[in-house]
Design an enzyme around this catalytic site. Sequence first.
Site, PDB file in Angstrom:
ATOM      1  N   GLU A 157      12.733   2.735  13.246  1.00 31.07           N
ATOM      2  CA  GLU A 157      12.373   4.068  13.760  1.00 31.07           C
ATOM      3  C   GLU A 157      11.643   4.866  12.676  1.00 31.07           C
ATOM      4  O   GLU A 157      12.036   5.982  12.319  1.00 31.07           O
ATOM      5  CB  GLU A 157      13.615   4.798  14.296  1.00 31.07           C
ATOM      6  CG  GLU A 157      14.218   4.069  15.477  1.00 31.07           C
ATOM      7  CD  GLU A 157      15.187   4.878  16.342  1.00 31.07           C
ATOM      8  OE1 GLU A 157      15.578   5.999  15.950  1.00 31.07           O
ATOM      9  OE2 GLU A 157      15.525   4.391  17.440  1.00 31.07           O
ATOM     10  N   GLU A 193      16.817  -2.261  20.143  1.00 29.44           N
ATOM     11  CA  GLU A 193      17.910  -1.335  20.472  1.00 29.44           C
ATOM     12  C   GLU A 193      17.781  -0.955  21.935  1.00 29.44           C
ATOM     13  O   GLU A 193      16.701  -0.502  22.364  1.00 29.44           O
ATOM     14  CB  GLU A 193      17.855  -0.061  19.616  1.00 29.44           C
ATOM     15  CG  GLU A 193      18.306  -0.294  18.191  1.00 29.44           C
ATOM     16  CD  GLU A 193      18.384   0.988  17.368  1.00 29.44           C
ATOM     17  OE1 GLU A 193      18.637   2.077  17.936  1.00 29.44           O
ATOM     18  OE2 GLU A 193      18.180   0.881  16.144  1.00 29.44           O
TER      19      GLU A 193
END
Length: 514
Positions: A195, A317
């Site tokens: 991220e 994820e």
Amino acid sequence: MKHKLIISSLLLAASVSLSAQKSATITIEADKGTQIIPKEIYGQFAEHLGTCIYGGLWVGEDSPIPNIKGYRTDVFNALKELQIPVLRWPGGCFADEYHWMDGIGPKEQRPKMVNNNWGGTIEDNSFGTHEFLNLCEMLGCEPYISGNVGSGTVEELAKWVEYMTSEGDSPMARLRRQNGRDKAWKVKYLGVGNESWGCGGSMRPEYYADLYRRYSTYCRNYDGNQLFKVASGASDYDYNWTKVLMDRVGGRMQGLSLHYYTVTGWSGSKGSATKFSNDDYYWALGKCREIEDVLKKHIAIMDEYDPKKHIALLLDEWGTWWDEEPGTISGHLFQQNTLRDAFVASLSLDIFHKYTNRLKMANIAQIVNVLQSMILTKDDKMVLTPTYYVFKMYNVHQDATYLPLELKCDTVDVRDNRKVPLVSATASKDKNGKIHISLSNVDVDNAQEVTVNLAGVDAKKATGEILTAKHITDCNTFENPDCVKPAAFKEVKISKGVMKLKLPAKSIVTLELQ
Ligand code: AHR
């Protein structure tokens, strides 16, 4: 905001709560299977977050909780049965503040740190590289290391790769040997940041693309170990991130990641994991199913730049994200898991199977004690969640040939303008030629008469397992650990190439054709 649930079919317009017989038709294209469902679609994710590692996977050798070399025996055995293909670690957001050298060497000398992302908990680094990679060896799964780009250095990441995988007389291999491990581990998957648009460094894609190129240059393939380097990818609807990465990084990455959560939003309450209405339930299924559209759009961008599909998409994820359980530590993201979560798992896996010519891995978050976990623990107690059971029932699809199917059923319109088919299904043929079909009837109130056309399949009968419960909010607790668990399912008839079964309301079934 309350939205009214509207059933699309006129026949169903009365109410979803009325019990009625409904039907669905499925046609399996048994001779059209070309694509293998990579077992990595059933990947898991372990993060230093709450009690995922400490208390969940690891209790240490001196713990009164039964353990195998520090790993909880009950959790280890349950995970072993799950046949995990790949395990991502150490984060998540944690990865970009993790300094791996703090987690090697004598435990009493390992420095402590503050886990800034997750509740400010003190991390004592007693679970580090050796503990993780040894666990992967014991579980028989591939490790997926998530490297620190946000707050680390190129040198730090390069040395970590050398420490784990170099067999020679290199400085890091010598250090590893001093710490008790002679032989290098095999490490295939390496995430270069996580991220990076957010907790991994708040970067713009253009800047991250350059950083990726720089960091990955020094992550070497040592002694026959072949890294599969994964660039930090987009969050759900951020198509520009994928575009920029494909344009500026291209073939320097073997994989590009994507994160997508079934979540109501990023501010305010996400809703209770266990107390929800039917409306909330159907909304969650709509949001979960929207991943199909998101996958298609990211894949279309990747196809533009990489039509031969050399670069894999990794959904590293995914899963449900609800409010933390009342009474648990804030920032630890401990959530319960109901039959609703089981449906999010089955519907998602059904979708993932369709896109495996580009989607090569998926890692549900997180394996123990966090978001949509397989297992929950409290002191010496452990429960297996409804999601665990879906993964177990679906394991037959790992590395099997995907069989395309056509499905006709009613749909339900849910808030946020989404439509949810009441039945979902997937089918595959394993290496021994056995065909497995998984079916979900998401309808809270009504059974479905399902007709499956099996033209070209020589099957006489089918048996399998069913996962259901009295209420969609049912879950397994430490007091009642067996509230939701699979049972044998035999009410299936096959005659002249047509299989018929009655799929009870809110149920998930996996069948093996014989
Ligand atoms: O899964 C929890 C967090 O969600 C992860 O640490 C992060 O990568 C994502 O934002």
